[in-house]
Design an enzyme around this catalytic site. Sequence first.
Site, short mmCIF file in Angstrom:
data_model
loop_
_atom_site.label_atom_id
_atom_site.label_comp_id
_atom_site.label_asym_id
_atom_site.label_seq_id
_atom_site.Cartn_x
_atom_site.Cartn_y
_atom_site.Cartn_z
N HIS A 1 0.84 -1.22 0.00
CA HIS A 1 0.00 0.00 0.00
C HIS A 1 0.86 1.26 0.00
O HIS A 1 0.42 2.31 0.47
CB HIS A 1 -0.93 0.06 1.22
CG HIS A 1 -1.68 -1.20 1.48
ND1 HIS A 1 -2.98 -1.41 1.07
CD2 HIS A 1 -1.31 -2.35 2.11
CE1 HIS A 1 -3.39 -2.62 1.45
NE2 HIS A 1 -2.38 -3.21 2.07
N SER B 1 16.52 21.15 -14.81
CA SER B 1 15.35 21.96 -15.15
C SER B 1 15.82 23.25 -15.78
O SER B 1 16.88 23.77 -15.45
CB SER B 1 14.56 22.25 -13.87
OG SER B 1 13.79 23.42 -14.03
N LYS C 1 17.20 21.27 -9.62
CA LYS C 1 16.58 20.01 -10.03
C LYS C 1 17.53 19.03 -10.71
O LYS C 1 18.43 19.41 -11.43
CB LYS C 1 15.41 20.29 -10.98
CG LYS C 1 14.21 20.96 -10.37
CD LYS C 1 13.64 20.24 -9.16
CE LYS C 1 13.05 18.88 -9.48
NZ LYS C 1 11.80 18.98 -10.23
N GLU D 1 11.24 8.10 -16.52
CA GLU D 1 9.84 8.48 -16.76
C GLU D 1 9.40 8.11 -18.19
O GLU D 1 8.30 7.61 -18.40
CB GLU D 1 9.65 9.97 -16.52
CG GLU D 1 9.81 10.33 -15.05
CD GLU D 1 9.96 11.84 -14.86
OE1 GLU D 1 9.04 12.44 -14.31
OE2 GLU D 1 10.99 12.39 -15.28
#
Length: 434
Positions: free
Chosen positions: A161, A283, A289, A296
């Site tokens: 979970h 970024s 970043k 991804e």
Amino acid sequence: MMKDLIWKKAGKGESADPAIMAFLAGEDVVLDKELLLFDLQASAAHVRGLQQIDILSAEESTRLLGGLQKIQQDIVSGSRELDSKFEDGHSAIEFWLTEMLGDIGGKIHTGRSRNDQVAVALRLYMKDRLAQVQSICVQIAEVLLARAATEGDIPMAGYTHLQSAMPSSVGLWLAGHAEAFIDNAELAVLTSQWLDASPLGTASGFGVNLKLSRQAVAEDLGFSRMVVNPQYAQNSRGKIELQALSVLSACTLDLRRLAWDLSLFMTREFGFVKLPARYCTGSSIMPNKNNPDTVELLRAVHGVVQGAQAELAAVLSLPSGYQRDLQATKPPLLRAFEKGLQALRLLPDLLGGIEWQVERMLESITPEMLATDLAMDKARQGVPFREAYKTVMDESKGISRDIVAQSIANRVSPGGCGQLETGLLRARLETLKN
Ligand code: ARG
């Protein structure tokens, strides 16, 4: 301008309407480029088959085979290109042969149709791509198992979970993903065997009035059998492709989950994993970043494959026999395999590059997470598990992290952290090497 269409009858000069021809061709010529080498291979086998039954003389066959070989060399070297001058790859082969050899070129189409020509090229293509999927899955599983062997004991918090559950290990995570790709390699093998049948010689879907040596031609091409029924040779188009895509889909589904894990593990909140800089980007606005873009986009590939499956399935509402709609099964198939294989090929190196943040991983294991192991210890000594379950929660709070490693090592149920049984996985993997 299109070359003269192969089906244009002598004396009938009606010129093709460019807008209609462009619509009919669609992406076909571009996609046929991918299939051309398989088409050439099948064409050569067809020539040998025609010689066997004396439709072609030895000399004609030698000349045609020489022509096909020359075309193949030119395609590989890049000196000859399939382009929109041609209606499709099938016509181009006949055109080039005729250009090279004269009228004999027109003999190659005896006993075949573009309908079985495209079907055989596609089956050869799928066998090739499934073999690639198989070998990449094997490589992926090998990297994962090799790392499990050397770093398997590193503790890692286990989650259900997405909530902290029990202490787990890097080994369990790695071997879990390894088993997935072993399953996928096997699925590739089984599916390849299932579609390993030659439709060549079924012609337009009704057979021909020649005693073609179809079985010998099938064997010549490395198929284990023929698609017996000419109608089914056409009706199986698309159905076969869907199964091939489902193999890829299984791989990218597992890839998606793996990529999900990594993108979570790379957050500051988890902090379990670092990836080499080459997989990440910065970024354009936030100087702080470091983004896991590769991971991804790997996660996104399953969506591409699912889209292709849906697109392909949607075409297949057809009556028996060849329908031109079947041409529309090629774009999703080819696109998905290109993207899927490109993604899978990145994995062995990426997985090899994972850097475990061992300190951080240990910190994330809190004492209560040991409660289950503790309850099981009591149960082993004879306390009813349900009673132990009730008492250990309080006891676990005082437990020191020092016992985490021991707790993991004691998880000796087959497959568990202390008994990964990677030998069983390795043994299976060995049988799947191609
Ligand atoms: N491009 C066609 C396909 O993929 C090749 C077969 C053409 N056959 C025909 N009868 N027009 O289906």
